[in-house]
Design a protein around this motif. Structure first.
Motif, PDB file in Angstrom:
ATOM      1  N   UNK A 110       0.818  -1.211   0.000  1.00 28.55           N
ATOM      2  CA  UNK A 110       0.000   0.000   0.000  1.00 28.55           C
ATOM      3  C   UNK A 110       0.855   1.266   0.000  1.00 28.55           C
ATOM      4  N   UNK A 111       1.994   1.228   0.708  1.00 30.76           N
ATOM      5  CA  UNK A 111       2.770   2.448   0.918  1.00 30.76           C
ATOM      6  C   UNK A 111       3.874   2.667  -0.109  1.00 30.76           C
ATOM      7  N   UNK A 292       6.323   9.921   1.865  1.00 29.52           N
ATOM      8  CA  UNK A 292       5.449   9.814   3.033  1.00 29.52           C
ATOM      9  C   UNK A 292       5.831  10.875   4.058  1.00 29.52           C
ATOM     10  N   UNK A 293       4.870  11.418   4.818  1.00 28.57           N
ATOM     11  CA  UNK A 293       5.182  12.470   5.789  1.00 28.57           C
ATOM     12  C   UNK A 293       6.118  11.967   6.883  1.00 28.57           C
ATOM     13  N   UNK A 364       6.562  11.765  -6.491  1.00 30.84           N
ATOM     14  CA  UNK A 364       7.912  12.283  -6.271  1.00 30.84           C
ATOM     15  C   UNK A 364       8.749  12.139  -7.540  1.00 30.84           C
ATOM     16  N   UNK A 365       9.571  13.149  -7.818  1.00 33.14           N
ATOM     17  CA  UNK A 365      10.401  13.113  -9.017  1.00 33.14           C
ATOM     18  C   UNK A 365      11.552  12.121  -8.917  1.00 33.14           C
ATOM     19  N   UNK A 366      11.761  11.540  -7.752  1.00 29.82           N
ATOM     20  CA  UNK A 366      12.900  10.642  -7.576  1.00 29.82           C
ATOM     21  C   UNK A 366      12.739   9.284  -8.232  1.00 29.82           C
ATOM     22  N   UNK A 367      11.502   8.810  -8.424  1.00 32.38           N
ATOM     23  CA  UNK A 367      11.294   7.493  -9.018  1.00 32.38           C
ATOM     24  C   UNK A 367      11.547   7.546 -10.517  1.00 32.38           C
TER      25      UNK A 367
END
Length: 392
Positions: A110-111, A292-293, A364-367
């Protein structure tokens, strides 16, 4: 293969940090987060070397420093250090890794995008291979909760001509017959709601159990190996894995899908796999930090109960107690070709679909998702983390 995204300036800065703080190895002090990360990595590697060379008193001292300067609730570098320190402590005291609870894979799925990417991409390869066939049989190794299959059943239903949809059977393997039975009931209920002709057959086997398998006449066979093949590697080498692949080839499947972590954690040399694991999981923790926060309790649970257990297995496990024996794509490519398989290039639609998954759910731009050698790789910045390929 996701290897050239880091800038030369970043490489130069990291090298300067390593040289500047070389003399502070066992004397941590308040400093910027990036410098602390470099120091923690170096101290973790130093501690692993001390354990390897049986300098246990110095190793205990290093672990004490790492324990007081890291936290399970800090930033990505703190949390990574915390979990590797815990694993080193287990190894120092000759304690086994904590057991994996298969239920936490639900939270991990899920995360993070890793399993969803793997399932989505493998499913697309299967869908394209069985398209137009009236009788479909999927042999799925290490099925667990069967998270991969509802999206595929939905896709087949969307393509079907009712009232005569294709017949679908999934043979799901595993070691827990109770879990397989629960999975069978859930998938059967879902397939019924779609109006599909579906049957799930649970097959309880262990990775070392030989088994016989036959398809019915007229069936098209797809074989799915998602996070499974590495479990067939052991201290005796690759013979068991090679025999398994030859047996699968003998079934003449239309497609075999393979998804694995893009890492080399199978080395019998402790220091080699420790350094590899530290590099790999650094990228994993960074990706979680970005998506994630900081206060996410769900992330902390996944890091402790799923990712942390993997780290413990790689660092503290030995012999039959070590299960996480991952290999990079090049090894799987060689093994599959030696067993007689040919690459079945993934489609550009599958690539577009994977990128859409990340854009919609993990912005996120990192993936990064890249296609190489007809296979697909999901990475974080410059570090490839998972690969999916299909074969026939």
């Amino acid at each position: 293969m996701l290897t050239s995204f880091t800038s030369h300036e970043e490489d130069h800065n990291q090298l300067q940090q390593q040289q500047q703080h070389h003399h502070l190895l066992l004397q941590p002090r308040p400093e910027p987060a990036s410098n602390r990360s470099v120091q923690s990595h170096r101290l973790l590697l130093h501690c692993a070397e001390l354990i390897h060379h049986a300098d246990f008193a110095a190793a205990r001292h290093a672990i004490s420093i790492l324990t007081t300067t890291s936290s399970a609730t800090g930033d990505a570098a703190d949390r990574l250090t915390h979990h590797f320190t815990s694993a080193l402590s287990l190894r120092l005291h000759l304690l086994p890794p904590s057991p994996h609870d298969p239920n936490f894979i639900l939270s991990f799925n899920q995360l993070t995008p890793f399993l969803r990417f793997s399932h989505l991409t493998a499913n697309q390869a299967i869908l394209e291979a069985v398209d137009g066939h009236r009788s479909i049989h999927i042999l799925d190794f290490d099925t667990g909760h069967g998270l991969q299959w509802p999206p595929l059943l939905q896709a087949i239903a969307d393509r079907s001509h009712f009232p005569n949809p294709p017949s679908i059977q999934i043979t799901g393997t595993g070691t827990d017959i109770s879990l397989l039975s629960q999975t069978s009931r859930r998938l059967q209920s879902f397939a019924d709601s779609l109006g599909l002709c579906f049957h799930f057959h649970p097959l309880c086997i262990s990775p070392t159990t030989s088994f016989s398998f036959q398809t019915n006449g007229g069936e098209i066979l797809a074989v799915n190996c998602t996070m499974f093949l590495h479990k067939l590697i052991n201290d005796d080498g690759l013979d068991e894995l090679k025999q398994f692949l030859l047996a699968i080839k003998g079934m003449n499947p239309a497609v075999v899908t393979v998804a694995e972590k893009e890492a080399k954690h199978s080395s019998p040399l402790f220091l080699q796999r420790f350094a590899e694991a530290l590099s790999y999981y650094s990228a994993v923790f960074e990706s979680l930090e970005a998506t994630l926060p900081p206060s996410s309790r769900e992330r902390m649970v996944v890091e402790k109960m799923w990712i942390g257990r993997e780290i413990e297995d790689i660092v503290a496990g030995e012999g039959e107690g070590r299960k996480e024996r991952h290999e990079r794509f090049e090894r799987w490519e060689n093994l599959m070709k030696n067993a007689g398989f040919l690459i079945k290039p993934l489609s550009y639609f599958a690539l577009a679909q994977a990128r859409l998954l990340l854009r919609l759910h993990y912005p996120s731009e990192g993936y990064r998702v890249e296609m190489m050698k007809g296979s697909m790789f999901l990475g974080w910045k410059s570090k490839p983390l998972f690969s999916v390929s299909s074969w026939f």
